[in-house]
Motif scaffolding. Structure first.
Motif, mmCIF file in Angstrom:
data_model
loop_
_atom_site.group_PDB
_atom_site.id
_atom_site.type_symbol
_atom_site.label_atom_id
_atom_site.label_comp_id
_atom_site.label_asym_id
_atom_site.label_seq_id
_atom_site.Cartn_x
_atom_site.Cartn_y
_atom_site.Cartn_z
ATOM 1 N N ASP A 475 0.878 -8.353 2.623
ATOM 2 C CA ASP A 475 0.486 -7.197 3.442
ATOM 3 C C ASP A 475 0.964 -5.885 2.816
ATOM 4 O O ASP A 475 1.872 -5.219 3.337
ATOM 5 C CB ASP A 475 1.063 -7.353 4.851
ATOM 6 N N PRO A 476 0.372 -5.463 1.690
ATOM 7 C CA PRO A 476 0.802 -4.211 1.045
ATOM 8 C C PRO A 476 0.718 -2.991 1.963
ATOM 9 O O PRO A 476 1.514 -2.060 1.828
ATOM 10 C CB PRO A 476 -0.164 -4.077 -0.138
ATOM 11 N N GLU A 477 -0.218 -2.994 2.908
ATOM 12 C CA GLU A 477 -0.347 -1.854 3.820
ATOM 13 C C GLU A 477 0.951 -1.627 4.598
ATOM 14 O O GLU A 477 1.352 -0.484 4.843
ATOM 15 C CB GLU A 477 -1.504 -2.078 4.792
ATOM 16 N N SER A 478 1.606 -2.706 4.996
ATOM 17 C CA SER A 478 2.845 -2.569 5.762
ATOM 18 C C SER A 478 3.940 -1.936 4.911
ATOM 19 O O SER A 478 4.784 -1.185 5.427
ATOM 20 C CB SER A 478 3.309 -3.934 6.282
ATOM 21 N N ILE A 479 3.938 -2.210 3.620
ATOM 22 C CA ILE A 479 4.930 -1.611 2.721
ATOM 23 C C ILE A 479 4.665 -0.110 2.589
ATOM 24 O O ILE A 479 5.602 0.700 2.628
ATOM 25 C CB ILE A 479 4.892 -2.292 1.343
ATOM 26 N N HIS A 480 3.413 0.270 2.485
ATOM 27 C CA HIS A 480 3.080 1.691 2.393
ATOM 28 C C HIS A 480 3.465 2.421 3.672
ATOM 29 O O HIS A 480 3.930 3.568 3.626
ATOM 30 C CB HIS A 480 1.586 1.868 2.093
ATOM 31 N N ARG A 481 3.290 1.758 4.810
ATOM 32 C CA ARG A 481 3.665 2.396 6.075
ATOM 33 C C ARG A 481 5.168 2.583 6.200
ATOM 34 O O ARG A 481 5.635 3.472 6.907
ATOM 35 C CB ARG A 481 3.143 1.572 7.257
ATOM 36 N N SER A 482 5.933 1.767 5.498
ATOM 37 C CA SER A 482 7.392 1.838 5.598
ATOM 38 C C SER A 482 7.975 2.977 4.762
ATOM 39 O O SER A 482 9.160 3.290 4.893
ATOM 40 C CB SER A 482 8.019 0.509 5.171
ATOM 41 N N GLY A 483 7.169 3.608 3.906
ATOM 42 C CA GLY A 483 7.652 4.767 3.149
ATOM 43 C C GLY A 483 7.662 4.542 1.653
ATOM 44 O O GLY A 483 7.573 3.408 1.153
ATOM 45 N N TRP A 484 7.804 5.672 0.946
ATOM 46 C CA TRP A 484 7.727 5.625 -0.506
ATOM 47 C C TRP A 484 8.829 4.783 -1.136
ATOM 48 O O TRP A 484 8.620 4.115 -2.165
ATOM 49 C CB TRP A 484 7.799 7.047 -1.075
ATOM 50 N N GLY A 485 10.002 4.756 -0.545
ATOM 51 C CA GLY A 485 11.102 4.003 -1.128
ATOM 52 C C GLY A 485 10.749 2.544 -1.352
ATOM 53 O O GLY A 485 11.028 1.984 -2.425
ATOM 54 N N LYS A 486 10.145 1.911 -0.357
ATOM 55 C CA LYS A 486 9.769 0.502 -0.482
ATOM 56 C C LYS A 486 8.604 0.319 -1.453
ATOM 57 O O LYS A 486 8.543 -0.664 -2.186
ATOM 58 C CB LYS A 486 9.415 -0.075 0.894
ATOM 59 N N VAL A 487 7.667 1.268 -1.442
ATOM 60 C CA VAL A 487 6.542 1.192 -2.387
ATOM 61 C C VAL A 487 7.072 1.204 -3.816
ATOM 62 O O VAL A 487 6.674 0.388 -4.656
ATOM 63 C CB VAL A 487 5.565 2.374 -2.166
ATOM 64 N N ALA A 488 7.990 2.146 -4.105
ATOM 65 C CA ALA A 488 8.556 2.241 -5.445
ATOM 66 C C ALA A 488 9.378 0.993 -5.784
ATOM 67 O O ALA A 488 9.338 0.496 -6.913
ATOM 68 C CB ALA A 488 9.422 3.487 -5.555
ATOM 69 N N GLU A 489 10.097 0.497 -4.809
ATOM 70 C CA GLU A 489 10.954 -0.674 -5.060
ATOM 71 C C GLU A 489 10.136 -1.893 -5.476
ATOM 72 O O GLU A 489 10.461 -2.547 -6.481
ATOM 73 C CB GLU A 489 11.764 -0.999 -3.802
ATOM 74 N N TYR A 490 9.084 -2.181 -4.720
ATOM 75 C CA TYR A 490 8.342 -3.422 -4.978
ATOM 76 C C TYR A 490 7.264 -3.259 -6.052
ATOM 77 O O TYR A 490 7.194 -4.055 -6.991
ATOM 78 C CB TYR A 490 7.694 -3.921 -3.685
#
Length: 517
Positions: A475-490
């Motif tokens: 569910d990449p959309e959920s990671i994007h909703r959680s903010g840039w920090g998680k997007v960059a991390e994963y």
């Protein structure tokens, strides 16, 4: 002596009515004459009665307002290239229009009634408004000051002083601006520069050093150290402001980075033939015959020819780079002969940008073998960090196709010959938008033939390291909703890519076909 009182009253009444009629007639003509006189004066004075909200802000015409509304519909990304501080610094700015001077800007301005009315109440002719030295466009677009005439810079005090000309006799309404001379308006760890007009020439400090050429004041640091930011944040905006001087300008640099000066010394020497001034350590008052304070980007890693300073473009900038580094090729290899037939003896060169960090290409050897079967000569590009970029620029210029996983190394696409093919492998995790903004749009602006390849879930090592049930995988959309920090991390900091060779073969064949067109 007696008489008829009735006749006397009638005589007086008739005379009164007669003179009253004459009075009304004279009054009417007097009112009419006054009306035409006042109307004529108002018709002359009215165009000058224009007020502005601030002397440092533009007063857009309806035409420029319409363009601004249209541009604000362009998507602006929140996620930016892979630097930890990027998330905290960069927010989605509205795309704002640069100030465009119109005929309205040339008209005299009455900012206050006292400037138009004399002490005795008589009308006085207002003087033309002076154009503000600094262009302040809003909370996101960086500020830039364009100063003609005498400028005195005290570097260690971070001050730029503007004395009035001898002819003016003084400046009764001096202004002051605080400018962050970097292309991103809100950036930590950089000092603002105070640009201040002086009320009289006597207030100006004495010149200790005189320069024969104008100054170009800007800041290094910020997000530099990331190759993409080195160009997007500094070099391209600096080129936009400095190119018109043809080297006859002196760079005055706040927060100077010696490694940046070393790595890009060839480009900086092309922009300025003069010694770079370390602003923070310079305690002398330097006098210049003009100055530009601040730099401004048009858009990420690119140039908009319609924005001020107008007329520049990415093909112009890439040509400038080819001339600077004496790169030999302006166009890629020809794969068809004069008769239109394919030249089987010619092998176009494909460069694969290598990465040592996350987003590595795991099956490089297999991709090389595949590309050679398709008909390419393949080289691996490993761009060095802390050396002059000239030698690697020559290697890139020798390529007809450049490919790699999204990352700063793809910044080298600017050294490709115009019309070459650029393949960006977009990491898994709905990263298409960041790929398009950071490299896709600039590639088209550079007149490269651009192909975006989006890695699928099975091509990402996140499946192996996190498992298929992890939100970052399913569910990449959920990671994007959680903010840039998680997007960059994963998606930028954890995964590597193993290309599906069957899928990617179609991309390589498409690249070959584009070179034939």
């Amino acid at each position: 002596m007696g008489g008829d009182p009735g006749k006397l009253m009638k005589s007086l009444k008739g005379a009164g009515q007669k003179y009253l009629g004459v009075g009304f007639l004279l009054g009417f003509f007097l009112v009419l004459l006054t009306y035409f006189t006042v109307s004529e004066q108002f018709a002359i004075s009215a165009p000058n009665a224009i007020r502005r909200s601030s002397p440092g802000h533009a007063h857009p015409s309806p035409a420029t307002s319409a363009v601004g509304e249209k541009r604000q519909q362009v998507p602006v990304i929140e996620e930016k290239p892979p630097k930890a501080e990027h998330a905290a610094e960069v927010k989605p700015p509205p795309v704002e229009e640069p100030h465009v001077e119109t005929e309205e800007d040339q008209k005299p301005i009455i900012a206050d009634a006292s400037t138009a009315i004399g002490g005795d109440g008589s009308a006085e002719e207002s003087a033309p408004a002076k154009k503000p030295a600094c262009d302040i466009q809003g909370p996101w677009v960086s500020d830039v000051c364009e100063i003609d005439g005498d400028v005195r810079i005290h570097g260690s005090a971070h001050s730029v002083l503007i004395p009035p000309s001898i002819e003016s006799g003084g400046n009764p309404n001096p202004q002051e601006w605080r400018i962050l001379p970097y292309s991103r308006k809100h950036m930590a760890n950089l000092n603002e520069v105070t640009v201040r007009e002086l009320s009289s020439l006597a207030d100006a400090p004495a010149c200790e050093v005189r320069s024969p050429v104008p100054a170009m004041v800007f800041a290094m640091g910020g997000l530099t150290g990331n190759y993409w930011h080195d160009f997007s944040d500094i070099m391209i905006p600096l080129y936009l402001r400095a190119a018109r001087f043809n080297g006859e300008v002196q760079l005055v640099v706040e927060n100077i980075q010696p490694w940046y000066v070393g790595k890009y010394r060839t480009i900086l020497r092309r922009l300025s033939r003069y010694e770079i001034v370390d602003m923070d350590k310079d305690d002398r008052v330097r006098c210049f015959p003009g100055a530009v304070v601040g730099i401004r980007m048009h858009k990420e890693f690119s140039i908009d020819p319609a924005r001020e300073p107008v007329g520049h473009s990415m093909p112009e900038f890439t040509k400038f780079l080819r001339e600077t580094f004496s790169l030999p090729r302006d166009v890629p290899v020809k794969l068809t002969g004069a008769d239109g037939e394919d030249n089987e003896k010619v092998k176009p060169r494909l460069m694969i940008i290598s990465r040592r960090h996350p987003r590595k290409l795991m099956n490089v050897a297999d991709v090389v073998a595949l590309a050679e079967r398709v008909g390419f000569e393949v080289v691996i590009g490993d761009p060095p960090f802390n050396v002059d970029v000239g030698e690697f620029a020559k290697d890139v210029n020798a390529a007809d196709v450049l490919m790699g996983v999204h990352g700063a190394g793809l910044t080298n696409s600017m050294f490709l010959p115009t019309g070459a093919v650029f393949i960006q492998v977009v990491p898994y995790g709905k990263m298409e938008h960041i790929g398009e903004v950071d490299f896709g749009v600039p590639a088209v602006d550079m007149r490269l033939k651009y192909i975006a390849y989006s890695a699928g879930m099975e091509e990402s090592t996140l499946v192996d390291t996190l498992g298929r049930d992890h939100p970052a995988v399913k569910d990449p959309e959920s990671i994007h909703r959680s903010g840039w920090g998680k997007v960059a991390e994963y998606y930028l900091g954890t995964q590597d890519i193993r290309l599906d060779l069957a899928r990617f073969e179609l991309v390589l064949r498409k690249a070959m076909q584009l070179l034939k067109e």
